[in-house]
Design a protein around this motif. Structure first.
Motif, PDB file in Angstrom:
ATOM      1  N   SER A  65       0.841  -1.200   0.000  1.00 48.05           N
ATOM      2  CA  SER A  65       0.000   0.000   0.000  1.00 48.05           C
ATOM      3  C   SER A  65       0.871   1.243   0.000  1.00 48.05           C
ATOM      4  O   SER A  65       1.782   1.375   0.817  1.00 48.05           O
ATOM      5  CB  SER A  65      -0.905   0.036   1.230  1.00 48.05           C
ATOM      6  OG  SER A  65      -1.365   1.364   1.428  1.00 48.05           O
ATOM      7  N   VAL A  66       0.555   2.146  -0.932  1.00 45.39           N
ATOM      8  CA  VAL A  66       1.180   3.479  -0.920  1.00 45.39           C
ATOM      9  C   VAL A  66       0.091   4.533  -0.745  1.00 45.39           C
ATOM     10  O   VAL A  66       0.233   5.675  -1.182  1.00 45.39           O
ATOM     11  CB  VAL A  66       2.012   3.760  -2.199  1.00 45.39           C
ATOM     12  CG1 VAL A  66       3.236   2.867  -2.249  1.00 45.39           C
ATOM     13  CG2 VAL A  66       1.188   3.621  -3.474  1.00 45.39           C
ATOM     14  N   GLN A  67      -1.007   4.119  -0.104  1.00 40.54           N
ATOM     15  CA  GLN A  67      -2.082   5.075   0.179  1.00 40.54           C
ATOM     16  C   GLN A  67      -1.556   6.141   1.145  1.00 40.54           C
ATOM     17  O   GLN A  67      -0.642   5.887   1.922  1.00 40.54           O
ATOM     18  CB  GLN A  67      -3.254   4.359   0.853  1.00 40.54           C
ATOM     19  CG  GLN A  67      -3.948   3.297   0.001  1.00 40.54           C
ATOM     20  CD  GLN A  67      -4.700   2.335   0.899  1.00 40.54           C
ATOM     21  OE1 GLN A  67      -4.130   1.356   1.390  1.00 40.54           O
ATOM     22  NE2 GLN A  67      -5.963   2.608   1.132  1.00 40.54           N
ATOM     23  N   ASN A  68      -2.186   7.304   1.103  1.00 40.59           N
ATOM     24  CA  ASN A  68      -1.847   8.324   2.087  1.00 40.59           C
ATOM     25  C   ASN A  68      -2.519   7.996   3.417  1.00 40.59           C
ATOM     26  O   ASN A  68      -3.533   7.301   3.457  1.00 40.59           O
ATOM     27  CB  ASN A  68      -2.317   9.697   1.609  1.00 40.59           C
ATOM     28  CG  ASN A  68      -1.429  10.243   0.494  1.00 40.59           C
ATOM     29  OD1 ASN A  68      -0.248   9.920   0.416  1.00 40.59           O
ATOM     30  ND2 ASN A  68      -1.996  11.078  -0.352  1.00 40.59           N
ATOM     31  N   GLY A  69      -1.960   8.521   4.495  1.00 45.46           N
ATOM     32  CA  GLY A  69      -2.592   8.367   5.800  1.00 45.46           C
ATOM     33  C   GLY A  69      -2.129   7.126   6.543  1.00 45.46           C
ATOM     34  O   GLY A  69      -1.247   6.391   6.083  1.00 45.46           O
ATOM     35  N   LEU A  70      -2.738   6.928   7.716  1.00 44.35           N
ATOM     36  CA  LEU A  70      -2.358   5.776   8.550  1.00 44.35           C
ATOM     37  C   LEU A  70      -3.297   4.616   8.229  1.00 44.35           C
ATOM     38  O   LEU A  70      -4.359   4.482   8.831  1.00 44.35           O
ATOM     39  CB  LEU A  70      -2.438   6.155  10.028  1.00 44.35           C
ATOM     40  CG  LEU A  70      -1.380   7.157  10.499  1.00 44.35           C
ATOM     41  CD1 LEU A  70      -1.491   7.416  11.988  1.00 44.35           C
ATOM     42  CD2 LEU A  70       0.037   6.678  10.155  1.00 44.35           C
ATOM     43  N   VAL A  71      -2.904   3.810   7.266  1.00 42.87           N
ATOM     44  CA  VAL A  71      -3.762   2.702   6.819  1.00 42.87           C
ATOM     45  C   VAL A  71      -3.096   1.343   7.003  1.00 42.87           C
ATOM     46  O   VAL A  71      -3.760   0.316   6.921  1.00 42.87           O
ATOM     47  CB  VAL A  71      -4.134   2.842   5.315  1.00 42.87           C
ATOM     48  CG1 VAL A  71      -4.992   4.064   5.073  1.00 42.87           C
ATOM     49  CG2 VAL A  71      -2.886   2.873   4.450  1.00 42.87           C
ATOM     50  N   HIS A  72      -1.785   1.359   7.240  1.00 38.78           N
ATOM     51  CA  HIS A  72      -1.074   0.080   7.189  1.00 38.78           C
ATOM     52  C   HIS A  72      -1.439  -0.842   8.343  1.00 38.78           C
ATOM     53  O   HIS A  72      -1.448  -2.061   8.193  1.00 38.78           O
ATOM     54  CB  HIS A  72       0.433   0.329   7.079  1.00 38.78           C
ATOM     55  CG  HIS A  72       0.752   1.117   5.838  1.00 38.78           C
ATOM     56  ND1 HIS A  72       0.945   2.485   5.866  1.00 38.78           N
ATOM     57  CD2 HIS A  72       0.823   0.749   4.542  1.00 38.78           C
ATOM     58  CE1 HIS A  72       1.155   2.909   4.627  1.00 38.78           C
ATOM     59  NE2 HIS A  72       1.085   1.887   3.813  1.00 38.78           N
ATOM     60  N   ASP A  73      -1.789  -0.240   9.497  1.00 41.15           N
ATOM     61  CA  ASP A  73      -2.247  -1.087  10.609  1.00 41.15           C
ATOM     62  C   ASP A  73      -3.602  -1.715  10.299  1.00 41.15           C
ATOM     63  O   ASP A  73      -3.909  -2.806  10.776  1.00 41.15           O
ATOM     64  CB  ASP A  73      -2.354  -0.268  11.911  1.00 41.15           C
ATOM     65  CG  ASP A  73      -0.980  -0.069  12.541  1.00 41.15           C
ATOM     66  OD1 ASP A  73      -0.073  -0.893  12.265  1.00 41.15           O
ATOM     67  OD2 ASP A  73      -0.806   0.914  13.283  1.00 41.15           O
ATOM     68  N   ILE A  74      -4.411  -0.998   9.514  1.00 40.62           N
ATOM     69  CA  ILE A  74      -5.725  -1.554   9.133  1.00 40.62           C
ATOM     70  C   ILE A  74      -5.494  -2.786   8.253  1.00 40.62           C
ATOM     71  O   ILE A  74      -6.095  -3.844   8.460  1.00 40.62           O
ATOM     72  CB  ILE A  74      -6.567  -0.496   8.370  1.00 40.62           C
ATOM     73  CG1 ILE A  74      -6.779   0.760   9.236  1.00 40.62           C
ATOM     74  CG2 ILE A  74      -7.896  -1.082   7.909  1.00 40.62           C
ATOM     75  CD1 ILE A  74      -7.463   1.932   8.522  1.00 40.62           C
ATOM     76  N   ILE A  75      -4.590  -2.657   7.293  1.00 41.27           N
ATOM     77  CA  ILE A  75      -4.290  -3.791   6.394  1.00 41.27           C
ATOM     78  C   ILE A  75      -3.689  -4.941   7.203  1.00 41.27           C
ATOM     79  O   ILE A  75      -4.092  -6.097   7.064  1.00 41.27           O
ATOM     80  CB  ILE A  75      -3.327  -3.348   5.263  1.00 41.27           C
ATOM     81  CG1 ILE A  75      -4.000  -2.245   4.425  1.00 41.27           C
ATOM     82  CG2 ILE A  75      -2.930  -4.530   4.385  1.00 41.27           C
ATOM     83  CD1 ILE A  75      -3.093  -1.595   3.393  1.00 41.27           C
ATOM     84  N   ALA A  76      -2.742  -4.581   8.095  1.00 42.06           N
ATOM     85  CA  ALA A  76      -2.087  -5.616   8.918  1.00 42.06           C
ATOM     86  C   ALA A  76      -3.098  -6.350   9.787  1.00 42.06           C
ATOM     87  O   ALA A  76      -2.960  -7.560  10.020  1.00 42.06           O
ATOM     88  CB  ALA A  76      -0.998  -4.977   9.778  1.00 42.06           C
ATOM     89  N   SER A  77      -4.131  -5.649  10.250  1.00 45.63           N
ATOM     90  CA  SER A  77      -5.102  -6.313  11.131  1.00 45.63           C
ATOM     91  C   SER A  77      -5.910  -7.355  10.355  1.00 45.63           C
ATOM     92  O   SER A  77      -6.458  -8.279  10.950  1.00 45.63           O
ATOM     93  CB  SER A  77      -6.039  -5.283  11.780  1.00 45.63           C
ATOM     94  OG  SER A  77      -6.931  -4.778  10.805  1.00 45.63           O
ATOM     95  N   VAL A  78      -5.934  -7.242   9.042  1.00 43.52           N
ATOM     96  CA  VAL A  78      -6.684  -8.223   8.231  1.00 43.52           C
ATOM     97  C   VAL A  78      -5.766  -9.358   7.753  1.00 43.52           C
ATOM     98  O   VAL A  78      -6.149 -10.528   7.782  1.00 43.52           O
ATOM     99  CB  VAL A  78      -7.350  -7.532   7.002  1.00 43.52           C
ATOM    100  CG1 VAL A  78      -8.097  -8.554   6.144  1.00 43.52           C
ATOM    101  CG2 VAL A  78      -8.295  -6.422   7.455  1.00 43.52           C
ATOM    102  N   VAL A  79      -4.547  -9.003   7.312  1.00 38.90           N
ATOM    103  CA  VAL A  79      -3.699 -10.034   6.657  1.00 38.90           C
ATOM    104  C   VAL A  79      -2.488 -10.447   7.494  1.00 38.90           C
ATOM    105  O   VAL A  79      -1.811 -11.412   7.143  1.00 38.90           O
ATOM    106  CB  VAL A  79      -3.210  -9.552   5.264  1.00 38.90           C
ATOM    107  CG1 VAL A  79      -4.383  -9.227   4.360  1.00 38.90           C
ATOM    108  CG2 VAL A  79      -2.248  -8.370   5.365  1.00 38.90           C
ATOM    109  N   GLY A  80      -2.198  -9.712   8.576  1.00 36.24           N
ATOM    110  CA  GLY A  80      -0.991  -9.994   9.375  1.00 36.24           C
ATOM    111  C   GLY A  80       0.127  -9.047   8.961  1.00 36.24           C
ATOM    112  O   GLY A  80       0.346  -8.819   7.767  1.00 36.24           O
ATOM    113  N   LYS A  81       0.830  -8.514   9.956  1.00 32.13           N
ATOM    114  CA  LYS A  81       1.859  -7.487   9.687  1.00 32.13           C
ATOM    115  C   LYS A  81       2.971  -8.011   8.777  1.00 32.13           C
ATOM    116  O   LYS A  81       3.538  -7.278   7.960  1.00 32.13           O
ATOM    117  CB  LYS A  81       2.448  -7.038  11.040  1.00 32.13           C
ATOM    118  CG  LYS A  81       3.151  -5.718  10.984  1.00 32.13           C
ATOM    119  CD  LYS A  81       3.425  -5.163  12.368  1.00 32.13           C
ATOM    120  CE  LYS A  81       4.097  -3.808  12.274  1.00 32.13           C
ATOM    121  NZ  LYS A  81       4.286  -3.137  13.546  1.00 32.13           N
ATOM    122  N   GLU A  82       3.284  -9.322   8.915  1.00 33.19           N
ATOM    123  CA  GLU A  82       4.401  -9.883   8.149  1.00 33.19           C
ATOM    124  C   GLU A  82       4.149  -9.873   6.641  1.00 33.19           C
ATOM    125  O   GLU A  82       5.073 -10.004   5.853  1.00 33.19           O
ATOM    126  CB  GLU A  82       4.736 -11.296   8.657  1.00 33.19           C
ATOM    127  CG  GLU A  82       3.708 -12.397   8.391  1.00 33.19           C
ATOM    128  CD  GLU A  82       2.406 -12.278   9.203  1.00 33.19           C
ATOM    129  OE1 GLU A  82       2.337 -11.447  10.122  1.00 33.19           O
ATOM    130  OE2 GLU A  82       1.452 -13.025   8.885  1.00 33.19           O
TER     131      GLU A  82
END
Ligand SMILES: NC(=O)C1=CN([C@@H]2O[C@H](COP(=O)(O)OP(=O)(O)OC[C@H]3O[C@@H](n4cnc5c(N)ncnc54)[C@H](OP(=O)(O)O)[C@@H]3O)[C@@H](O)[C@H]2O)C=CC1
Ligand SMILES: CC(C)(CO)C(=O)C(=O)O
Length: 310
Positions: free
Chosen positions: A101-118
């Protein structure tokens, strides 16, 4: 490499064009009319030098199950749609798949909560564009690398390295860093400080930076982001003189309208929740004073509330 890009918007289409020169790319889009349009007419990208590139025969679907498991999923929707888009992408995510993801804003934790941070490859792009028509995009171009990315858990592995090498085959500049957080926050502070100010005042950067009151507001917003970043242990040198940094970043947009101003003018939902709203949530968790960001979040959400009432 097989890539699925979720969200056939401005960035999704530009990246599909760039990655598609070398890789097998499928766009996944919720809007059925857009899928039909891209299938019927293809899309056109107006390149930075003004030349038009038309792409026929676009791989696009609204059914991720049709795509199956891919090597890389790119989430390319607006911040507020991140969770839905990532959950929708699950049929394309297997054991070896990574999610960029290269979206703007704080989104990476949202993605990680679905697929796992790794599985998350987080980053930013210095490239941008804007819609001209539903299947015509103006590619403004790049003020730096196509991608600055890092593995979100800071634990690069063979799979990550392989994906990076595959992406580099596009010939684009792709920079890999060990710790992506400061990179994300450096772009975040500019978006948080400038976008809502432009959205509520209607100002371009040229206008905003000519007004001492507007500059004072931008500075207040930026300084709160810096305090939250410090509380989280995130550091980048520009934090030392943050007002000058954000003024310069804003000036770089010249007399273009930033995305949040375009959203408000077109009565589209803004990314306020994953920009200033996210700073408020983080700040309140950490006991940092984020009142300016809270006020401006309420103002932008009030504007959104009125969209269908006038
Ligand atoms: N545009 C730019 O120059 C830049 C944008 N960014 C960031 O990139 C991200 C994407 O921006 P941009 O491309 O401009 O946005 P767009 O609105 O152009 O594109 C997003 C697309 O995703 C679609 N969509 C929404 N939800 C889903 C879903 N669940 N599944 C599939 N598709 C979905 C949207 O449909 P619908 O319109 O119906 O919601 C829209 O077509 C944002 O975070 C933005 O801040 C970063 C750098 C530059
Ligand atoms: C960098 C900038 C300002 C480019 O327009 C942007 O990210 C936005 O408009 O949201």
């Amino acid at each position: 490499m097989r890539i699925a890009i979720v969200g056939a918007g401005v960035i999704g289409t530009i990246f599909a064009y760039i990655f598609g020169k070398v890789h097998d790319v499928t766009l996944v889009e919720v809007v059925k009319e857009k899928v039909d349009l891209y299938r019927r007419e293809g899309y056109t990208i107006i390149m930075p030098d003004g030349k038009e590139v038309h792409v026929d025969d676009v791989n696009i679907t609204n059914d991720p199950k049709e795509v199956g498991v891919v090597d890389l999923v790119q989430i390319s929707v607006k911040g507020y749609a991140t969770e839905a888009a990532t959950k929708g992408a699950l049929p394309m995510i297997g054991d070896e798949t990574m999610v960029l993801s290269v979206q703007n804003g704080l989104v990476h934790d949202i993605i990680a909560s679905v697929v796992g941070k790794e599985k998350v490859i987080a980053g930013i792009t210095a490239h941008s564009g804007m819609p001209v028509k539903p299947n015509v995009i103006r590619y403004v171009g790049g003020y730096g690398p196509l991608l600055i990315i890092g593995k979100y858990d800071k634990k690069p592995n063979e799979r990550f390295n392989w994906i990076v090498e595959e992406l580099k085959k596009t010939g684009e500049e792709i920079v890999v860093v060990d710790d992506i957080e400061p990179v994300i926050w450096k772009k975040l502070v500019a978006n948080v400080a400038c976008n809502p100010v432009a959205a509520i005042t209607g100002m371009t950067s040229v206008e905003a930076l000519a007004c001492e009151d507007t500059k004072a507001l931008i500075k207040m917003l930026a300084e709160e982001v810096v305090e939250v970043a410090r509380a989280k242990g995130i550091y980048f040198p520009e934090m030392e003189n943050i007002a000058e940094f954000v003024y310069e970043a804003f000036a770089g947009t010249k007399d273009n309208k930033v995305s949040m101003l375009q959203d408000v003018e077109n009565k589209r939902r803004t990314e306020i929740d994953t920009l200033n709203g996210a700073i408020v949530r983080e700040g309140e968790k950490l006991g940092v004073d984020v009142k300016a960001n809270k006020v401006i979040t309420h103002i932008v959400k009030s504007l959104e509330f009125m969209y269908d009432k006038r």
